[in-house]
Design a protein around this motif. Sequence first.
Motif, PDB file in Angstrom:
ATOM      1  N   ALA A 124       0.597  -1.099   0.328  1.00 22.97           N
ATOM      2  CA  ALA A 124       0.323   0.648  -0.570  1.00 22.97           C
ATOM      3  C   ALA A 124       1.007   1.094   0.325  1.00 22.97           C
ATOM      4  O   ALA A 124       0.674   2.444  -0.502  1.00 22.97           O
ATOM      5  CB  ALA A 124      -0.936  -0.106   1.155  1.00 22.97           C
ATOM      6  N   ARG A 125       1.903   1.069   0.847  1.00 19.45           N
ATOM      7  CA  ARG A 125       2.979   2.584   0.407  1.00 19.45           C
ATOM      8  C   ARG A 125       3.305   2.357  -0.773  1.00 19.45           C
ATOM      9  O   ARG A 125       4.087   3.717  -0.716  1.00 19.45           O
ATOM     10  CB  ARG A 125       3.503   2.553   1.663  1.00 19.45           C
ATOM     11  CG  ARG A 125       3.968   2.550   3.766  1.00 19.45           C
ATOM     12  CD  ARG A 125       4.284   2.455   4.171  1.00 19.45           C
ATOM     13  NE  ARG A 125       4.710   1.158   4.720  1.00 19.45           N
ATOM     14  CZ  ARG A 125       4.680   0.767   5.288  1.00 19.45           C
ATOM     15  NH1 ARG A 125       3.953   0.368   6.185  1.00 19.45           N
ATOM     16  NH2 ARG A 125       6.128  -0.951   5.555  1.00 19.45           N
ATOM     17  N   GLU A 126       3.937   1.458  -1.031  1.00 20.23           N
ATOM     18  CA  GLU A 126       4.472   1.219  -2.375  1.00 20.23           C
ATOM     19  C   GLU A 126       3.244   1.830  -3.550  1.00 20.23           C
ATOM     20  O   GLU A 126       3.881   2.961  -4.216  1.00 20.23           O
ATOM     21  CB  GLU A 126       5.108   0.320  -2.973  1.00 20.23           C
ATOM     22  CG  GLU A 126       6.422  -0.254  -2.034  1.00 20.23           C
ATOM     23  CD  GLU A 126       7.068   0.363  -2.516  1.00 20.23           C
ATOM     24  OE1 GLU A 126       8.030   1.041  -3.929  1.00 20.23           O
ATOM     25  OE2 GLU A 126       8.085   1.193  -1.313  1.00 20.23           O
ATOM     26  N   ILE A 127       2.254   1.514  -3.730  1.00 22.60           N
ATOM     27  CA  ILE A 127       1.760   2.079  -4.967  1.00 22.60           C
ATOM     28  C   ILE A 127       0.779   3.728  -4.802  1.00 22.60           C
ATOM     29  O   ILE A 127       0.986   4.315  -5.643  1.00 22.60           O
ATOM     30  CB  ILE A 127      -0.318   1.019  -4.157  1.00 22.60           C
ATOM     31  CG1 ILE A 127       0.303   0.349  -5.001  1.00 22.60           C
ATOM     32  CG2 ILE A 127      -0.940   1.771  -5.331  1.00 22.60           C
ATOM     33  CD1 ILE A 127      -0.525  -1.042  -4.459  1.00 22.60           C
ATOM     34  N   ALA A 128       0.928   3.979  -3.064  1.00 27.51           N
ATOM     35  CA  ALA A 128       0.861   5.574  -2.565  1.00 27.51           C
ATOM     36  C   ALA A 128       1.886   6.310  -3.530  1.00 27.51           C
ATOM     37  O   ALA A 128       2.598   7.472  -3.933  1.00 27.51           O
ATOM     38  CB  ALA A 128       0.694   5.875  -1.181  1.00 27.51           C
ATOM     39  N   ALA A 129       3.496   5.551  -2.925  1.00 26.66           N
ATOM     40  CA  ALA A 129       4.588   6.817  -3.708  1.00 26.66           C
ATOM     41  C   ALA A 129       4.171   6.324  -4.892  1.00 26.66           C
ATOM     42  O   ALA A 129       4.857   7.264  -5.422  1.00 26.66           O
ATOM     43  CB  ALA A 129       5.699   5.894  -3.626  1.00 26.66           C
ATOM     44  N   LEU A 130       4.496   5.424  -5.907  1.00 25.85           N
ATOM     45  CA  LEU A 130       3.622   5.329  -7.315  1.00 25.85           C
ATOM     46  C   LEU A 130       3.043   6.089  -7.993  1.00 25.85           C
ATOM     47  O   LEU A 130       2.871   7.408  -8.238  1.00 25.85           O
ATOM     48  CB  LEU A 130       3.956   4.275  -6.903  1.00 25.85           C
ATOM     49  CG  LEU A 130       5.010   2.756  -7.624  1.00 25.85           C
ATOM     50  CD1 LEU A 130       4.041   1.134  -8.590  1.00 25.85           C
ATOM     51  CD2 LEU A 130       5.858   3.376  -8.699  1.00 25.85           C
ATOM     52  N   ARG A 131       1.970   6.800  -6.560  1.00 25.38           N
ATOM     53  CA  ARG A 131       0.495   7.138  -7.411  1.00 25.38           C
ATOM     54  C   ARG A 131       1.036   8.896  -7.167  1.00 25.38           C
ATOM     55  O   ARG A 131       0.808   9.419  -7.945  1.00 25.38           O
ATOM     56  CB  ARG A 131      -0.122   7.547  -6.390  1.00 25.38           C
ATOM     57  CG  ARG A 131      -1.518   6.094  -7.043  1.00 25.38           C
ATOM     58  CD  ARG A 131      -2.326   5.824  -6.033  1.00 25.38           C
ATOM     59  NE  ARG A 131      -3.475   5.438  -6.427  1.00 25.38           N
ATOM     60  CZ  ARG A 131      -4.588   4.318  -5.694  1.00 25.38           C
ATOM     61  NH1 ARG A 131      -4.870   5.222  -5.000  1.00 25.38           N
ATOM     62  NH2 ARG A 131      -5.650   3.488  -6.231  1.00 25.38           N
ATOM     63  N   ILE A 132       1.756   9.499  -6.018  1.00 25.52           N
ATOM     64  CA  ILE A 132       2.740  10.242  -5.902  1.00 25.52           C
ATOM     65  C   ILE A 132       3.545  10.793  -7.260  1.00 25.52           C
ATOM     66  O   ILE A 132       3.705  11.583  -7.759  1.00 25.52           O
ATOM     67  CB  ILE A 132       2.890  10.775  -4.419  1.00 25.52           C
ATOM     68  CG1 ILE A 132       2.171  11.104  -3.252  1.00 25.52           C
ATOM     69  CG2 ILE A 132       4.190  11.902  -4.419  1.00 25.52           C
ATOM     70  CD1 ILE A 132       2.616  10.173  -2.002  1.00 25.52           C
ATOM     71  N   ALA A 133       4.759   9.796  -7.460  1.00 25.01           N
ATOM     72  CA  ALA A 133       5.334  10.076  -8.587  1.00 25.01           C
ATOM     73  C   ALA A 133       4.507  10.144  -9.606  1.00 25.01           C
ATOM     74  O   ALA A 133       5.119  10.654 -10.785  1.00 25.01           O
ATOM     75  CB  ALA A 133       6.397   8.917  -8.789  1.00 25.01           C
ATOM     76  N   LEU A 134       3.819   9.202 -10.483  1.00 22.25           N
ATOM     77  CA  LEU A 134       2.491   9.339 -11.301  1.00 22.25           C
ATOM     78  C   LEU A 134       2.482  10.929 -11.318  1.00 22.25           C
ATOM     79  O   LEU A 134       1.805  11.322 -12.565  1.00 22.25           O
ATOM     80  CB  LEU A 134       1.982   8.556 -11.580  1.00 22.25           C
ATOM     81  CG  LEU A 134       2.302   7.640 -11.798  1.00 22.25           C
ATOM     82  CD1 LEU A 134       1.115   6.118 -11.843  1.00 22.25           C
ATOM     83  CD2 LEU A 134       3.018   7.086 -13.790  1.00 22.25           C
ATOM     84  N   GLY A 135       2.079  11.999 -10.369  1.00 22.47           N
ATOM     85  CA  GLY A 135       1.372  13.497 -10.831  1.00 22.47           C
ATOM     86  C   GLY A 135       2.381  13.771 -10.569  1.00 22.47           C
ATOM     87  O   GLY A 135       2.207  14.659 -11.841  1.00 22.47           O
ATOM     88  N   GLU A 136       4.023  13.370 -10.613  1.00 26.50           N
ATOM     89  CA  GLU A 136       5.148  14.241 -11.439  1.00 26.50           C
ATOM     90  C   GLU A 136       5.242  14.131 -12.904  1.00 26.50           C
ATOM     91  O   GLU A 136       6.050  14.807 -13.308  1.00 26.50           O
ATOM     92  CB  GLU A 136       6.044  14.373  -9.676  1.00 26.50           C
ATOM     93  CG  GLU A 136       6.110  15.211  -8.692  1.00 26.50           C
ATOM     94  CD  GLU A 136       7.102  15.075  -7.611  1.00 26.50           C
ATOM     95  OE1 GLU A 136       7.847  14.038  -7.969  1.00 26.50           O
ATOM     96  OE2 GLU A 136       6.507  15.206  -6.411  1.00 26.50           O
TER      97      GLU A 136
END
Length: 174
Positions: A124-136
């Motif tokens: 879940a933390r990894e998916i959240a980090a990927l979502r944040i990274a995809l926003g950039e």
Amino acid sequence: MTETRRDRLDQPVEPGRVRLPRFDPEAFGQWSENIARYMGTARFIVYMTVVIAAWFAWNTLAPKPLRFDPYTFTFLTLILSLQASYAAPLILLAQNRQTDRDRLAMEEDRRRAAMQKADTEYLAREIAALRIALGEVATRDFLRSELARLADELDEAAHRRQKLERKEWEEEHS
């Protein structure tokens, strides 16, 4: 250094010590489970019923000299009591072993559940980090617009260079 009785055959046996035979608790436990498992089957109940019915039939219908339990089935009562006195501890031993297995299985289930929970939280933390990274991350449309702008700038720069070169050539030839 002290040596045990087994190592020293020249020493007498200590008085008052009774040596009981050794047995493998695991083998005894498995044996008790097999007995308890068999006693909990319909086959055992049918066999026991047949034996008791035969006992009753023989000791009531056979001639008096051939009866082996003439006193209102006292011997049968003794045999059944003996069987019950051995069956109860064997069944309890089998239940204790099953309880131990259940406890170990529960601990293993708890351990696995904790590991799965930790894995799930990590994912879940990894998916959240990927979502944040995809926003950039730049999108396809953004890249197209940037490339078009750069192409326009390069065209303008090439056009200016051509003008400048033409101007310099004209100045050299005039």
